[in-house]
Design a protein around this motif. Structure first.
Motif, PDB file in Angstrom:
ATOM      1  N   ASP A 181      82.449  -5.068  52.655  1.00 39.81           N
ATOM      2  CA  ASP A 181      82.403  -4.157  51.513  1.00 39.81           C
ATOM      3  C   ASP A 181      83.601  -4.360  50.578  1.00 39.81           C
ATOM      4  N   TYR A 211      80.290 -16.414  46.033  1.00 42.15           N
ATOM      5  CA  TYR A 211      80.385 -15.141  45.383  1.00 42.15           C
ATOM      6  C   TYR A 211      81.366 -15.278  44.225  1.00 42.15           C
ATOM      7  N   GLY A 215      77.996   0.911  47.752  1.00 42.67           N
ATOM      8  CA  GLY A 215      79.004   1.464  48.637  1.00 42.67           C
ATOM      9  C   GLY A 215      79.308   0.514  49.761  1.00 42.67           C
ATOM     10  N   PRO A 216      80.412   0.791  50.490  1.00 42.08           N
ATOM     11  CA  PRO A 216      80.782  -0.087  51.590  1.00 42.08           C
ATOM     12  C   PRO A 216      79.773  -0.030  52.737  1.00 42.08           C
ATOM     13  N   PRO A 228      76.172  -4.394  48.044  1.00 39.21           N
ATOM     14  CA  PRO A 228      77.621  -4.308  48.175  1.00 39.21           C
ATOM     15  C   PRO A 228      78.307  -5.077  47.041  1.00 39.21           C
ATOM     16  N   TYR A 229      77.531  -5.742  46.173  1.00 41.06           N
ATOM     17  CA  TYR A 229      78.109  -6.572  45.118  1.00 41.06           C
ATOM     18  C   TYR A 229      78.304  -5.761  43.856  1.00 41.06           C
ATOM     19  N   MET A 230      79.550  -5.692  43.408  1.00 36.07           N
ATOM     20  CA  MET A 230      79.850  -4.867  42.234  1.00 36.07           C
ATOM     21  C   MET A 230      79.310  -5.484  40.945  1.00 36.07           C
ATOM     22  N   ASP A 231      79.186  -6.811  40.912  1.00 39.00           N
ATOM     23  CA  ASP A 231      78.663  -7.402  39.672  1.00 39.00           C
ATOM     24  C   ASP A 231      77.170  -7.097  39.537  1.00 39.00           C
ATOM     25  N   GLU A 275      76.573  -3.683  37.976  1.00 36.98           N
ATOM     26  CA  GLU A 275      76.635  -3.685  36.512  1.00 36.98           C
ATOM     27  C   GLU A 275      75.262  -3.904  35.884  1.00 36.98           C
ATOM     28  N   PRO A 307      76.832   2.324  34.534  1.00 38.27           N
ATOM     29  CA  PRO A 307      77.980   1.473  34.881  1.00 38.27           C
ATOM     30  C   PRO A 307      79.089   1.533  33.840  1.00 38.27           C
ATOM     31  N   ARG A 345      86.771  -3.486  35.807  1.00 35.20           N
ATOM     32  CA  ARG A 345      85.439  -3.826  36.293  1.00 35.20           C
ATOM     33  C   ARG A 345      84.978  -2.772  37.285  1.00 35.20           C
ATOM     34  N   GLU A 363      84.329  -3.054  40.324  1.00 39.48           N
ATOM     35  CA  GLU A 363      85.048  -3.106  41.589  1.00 39.48           C
ATOM     36  C   GLU A 363      86.327  -2.274  41.519  1.00 39.48           C
ATOM     37  N   GLU A 364      87.035  -2.394  40.386  1.00 37.58           N
ATOM     38  CA  GLU A 364      88.272  -1.643  40.235  1.00 37.58           C
ATOM     39  C   GLU A 364      88.001  -0.139  40.162  1.00 37.58           C
ATOM     40  N   PHE A 387      85.485   1.396  41.453  1.00 39.33           N
ATOM     41  CA  PHE A 387      85.037   1.817  42.774  1.00 39.33           C
ATOM     42  C   PHE A 387      86.222   2.054  43.704  1.00 39.33           C
ATOM     43  N   ILE A 388      87.142   1.085  43.712  1.00 36.80           N
ATOM     44  CA  ILE A 388      88.303   1.207  44.602  1.00 36.80           C
ATOM     45  C   ILE A 388      89.162   2.392  44.178  1.00 36.80           C
ATOM     46  N   ILE A 413      87.386   5.624  45.281  1.00 38.22           N
ATOM     47  CA  ILE A 413      87.486   5.831  46.729  1.00 38.22           C
ATOM     48  C   ILE A 413      88.899   6.255  47.096  1.00 38.22           C
TER      49      ILE A 413
END
Lengths: 310, 312
Positions: A167, A194, B40-41, B196-199, B202, B221, B297, B299-300, B302-303, B306
């Motif tokens: 994750d 990836y 999500g993770p 699980p892929y943030m791209d 989007e 997004p 992005r 991912e950022e 999301f982190i 969380i």
């Protein structure tokens, strides 16, 4: 020695199939080198050659200053390898796994204990020493596998698709860990398909059908390899807009490689999209769709990769 | 349904496995025709949500309606409206592409007259025509996923539930898979996809971020990307690691991330901190290009979200 790996004209045939076709690249010491490509492009074959597990059909591979085909045993003592499937022993605990790999690499006594402590700390596994490997979540397993691969403090580590199925939060922790290892002088060779992740690497090489099609830092690759442009639109009705533009693409009114939906935005990718911008906006307006804000945006690494393998 | 445009709705949906709360009081509204991303993770509860929506797992508490039917009381009625592709979606390896499609047509009771035309369209649609005689076991990972999708679409469902359909699929096939999803989206199919892929997140109309069984945030997004604390600046220093070490703890610096030859730095105020950072590096003898403003992005975001959640 400034390069951890020098590969020159490396070639590998399997019968009539050419898995790796005259590839040449260098991996500078202390860097994270990303080796990217789709499944079956030659990534794993290249790793196996560089690990001295397989002889190339032709070409030269110098790993840590030595010819890997002539002195595989000597070189391998300084190499670490983490495979796609995280080769851990599921029925052993965290600490038993580390002890097993440490002993396999010839560590014992105080040296082994000190190294286990170091790896537990580094991988954030303190407090989980007695957990069985099979019960660990993906991110923990991944860091344990990395820890096991570096028990003998290798100078160069190969990671084959290390983050498949992990994750985003764990992936971020993993990359922080890789940066820390390189700041201590380790060189890391990582394969991934990836592309998001590839942006984290210091240097990249793209391999496709056994050929290296691009090499450089992520920014260099984007500048040099992307001849196309990406136009981002935020139309009122994105689904209809994509449908219209795809129809225009297939009957030749729009010269584009790709029309893709990104959330509520539409990306139009192709060689001369800026020149067709007015036409594109007009096409949408003619169908009563407000094209919204239109912006030429920088391509992602994945855009670049896809544009070059098509 | 309260809202005619709403096709999936959950209210206080819960599912426990023993003492573990896999899904915790989930309120979710998914609109007809959207691509909804469940992100999500591992272990966040995404698969459990999809299994409950597919009416193959009952909730412990709360309820869900799909296409107007209650998932517990009307589970059989839902199946005609729904295509569900699980992570372990099983094709028959010994059967050819065409035989697999026929097999799924049998399961869904597709009549002879309708079948030939439909399979024909799906072969084109999934770009599998060239491979129709190939055994499923001999397809690449990406092609197996496309065949799985084609089989899931055999009864022309209006809702598609996809559980991590592109995990382990290479970038070229992944993009092709999303192209196919876009075609479905244009024709009005509602798609719920976990990833699980943030791209990939989007590419969804709206995204629900799940963490520890709960829905942390649910929005487009572009709006989620704005939820990050601080502003993002990119720098290209001559020595990344030294620069990162120097700037750690610098006033106004919230977070430092390395991207290839760039440092991405979240700061409290870009206009003020950008020059300060360049100045700090110059004092230490490090030259540095930048700063450039950068877009955070997914991912950022999301982190960061969380992080906030875990800090609560």
């Amino acid at each position: 020695m400034e390069n951890a790996i020098v590969a020159h004209d490396l070639t590998k045939h399997f019968g009539r199939f050419t898995a790796v076709d005259h590839i040449t690249f260098r991996v500078p010491r202390g860097q994270i080198f990303g080796f990217l490509g789709p499944n079956g492009s030659g990534k794993t074959t290249t790793i196996r050659i560089l690990l001295g597990l397989m002889k190339p059909t032709a070409g030269l591979a110098e790993v840590l200053g030595m010819d890997i085909t002539r002195q595989p045993e000597r070189v391998r003592a300084h190499l670490g390898y983490m495979s796609q499937r995280f080769s851990l022993y599921n029925d052993l605990t965290v600490i038993e796994n580390l002890r097993f790999f440490g002993r396999a690499y010839g560590l014992h006594g105080d040296k082994l204990r000190a190294q286990i402590d170091f790896v537990l700390q580094m991988a954030g596994l303190v407090g989980r020493e007695r957990q069985y490997a099979r019960l660990l979540a993906g991110g923990w397993r991944q860091r344990l596998a990395l820890g096991a691969a570096i028990m003998h403090t290798p100078q160069l580590v190969f990671l084959d698709e290390p983050t498949a199925g992990v994750d985003p939060v764990s992936r971020r922790m993993f990359w922080d860990l890789l940066y820390r290892l390189t700041s201590e002088g380790m060189t890391i060779f990582v394969t991934t398909h990836y592309m998001d992740e590839a942006e984290h690497c210091n240097q990249l090489a793209f391999i496709h059908n056994g050929h290296i099609i691009a090499e450089g830092t992520p920014s260099e690759i984007k500048e040099r390899m992307m001849h196309g442009q990406v136009l981002e639109l935020s139309p009122g009705d994105p689904a209809r807009a994509v449908g219209l533009l795809r129809a225009a693409q297939s009957d030749g009114r729009l010269q584009a490689d790709e029309v893709a939906l990104y959330g509520l935005s539409v990306h139009v990718i192709g060689a001369d999209i800026a020149g067709q911008q007015a036409t594109i906006l007009e096409m949408l307006r003619a169908e009563g769709i407000d094209p919204g804000l239109a912006l030429l945006i920088p391509p992602s690494l994945e855009d670049v990769f896809i544009a070059n393998v098509r | 349904m309260a809202d005619a445009s709403m096709i999936i709705e959950t209210r206080a949906l819960c599912r426990s496995f023993g003492a573990t709360r896999a899904v915790d009081s989930l309120d979710l509204s998914i609109f007809r025709g959207e691509i909804f991303g469940l992100v999500g993770p591992d272990g966040a509860g995404k698969t459990t949500v999809l299994r409950m929506l597919a009416a193959i797992l009952n909730p412990t508490a709360g309820h869900a309606t799909v296409a107007g039917f209650d998932t517990v009381k009307k589970s059989e009625a839902i199946k005609a409206h729904l295509g569900y592709m699980s992570q372990q979606f099983s094709l028959y390896g010994d059967l050819s592409v065409l035989e697999n499609m026929n097999f799924f047509a049998d399961i869904f009771g597709i009549k002879r007259q309708a079948r030939a035309g439909r399979i024909d369209r799906l072969l084109d649609f999934s770009r599998m025509r060239k491979f129709s005689a190939r055994r499923a076991a001999q397809l690449s990972g990406g092609m197996q996923k496309k065949l799985g999708l084609a089989c899931t679409l055999i009864h022309e469902p209006e809702i598609l539930l996809l559980d991590e359909p592109t995990t382990g699929v290479d970038p070229v096939s992944r993009r092709e898979f999303w192209d196919i999803l876009t075609e479905l989206h244009i024709t009005g199919t509602t798609i719920v996809v976990s990833t699980p892929y943030m791209d990939e997140a989007e590419r969804c109309s709206r995204v629900g971020l799940m963490y520890q069984g709960r829905l942390m945030v649910c929005d487009a997004p572009s709006r989620i990307r704005m939820m990050v604390d601080g502003e993002l600046l990119a720098f290209r220093p001559e020595n990344l690691q030294r620069a990162a070490a120097l700037l750690n703890g610098q006033p106004g610096v919230l977070e430092i991330q390395t991207y290839g030859d760039l440092l991405h730095i979240f700061v409290d105020a870009a206009a003020r901190r950008g020059p300060e950072i360049i100045e700090r590096l110059a004092q230490a003898g490090l030259s540095c290009a930048g700063p450039w403003p950068a877009q955070p992005r997914m991912e950022e975001a999301f982190i960061s979200l969380i992080g906030k959640q875990a800090g609560k």
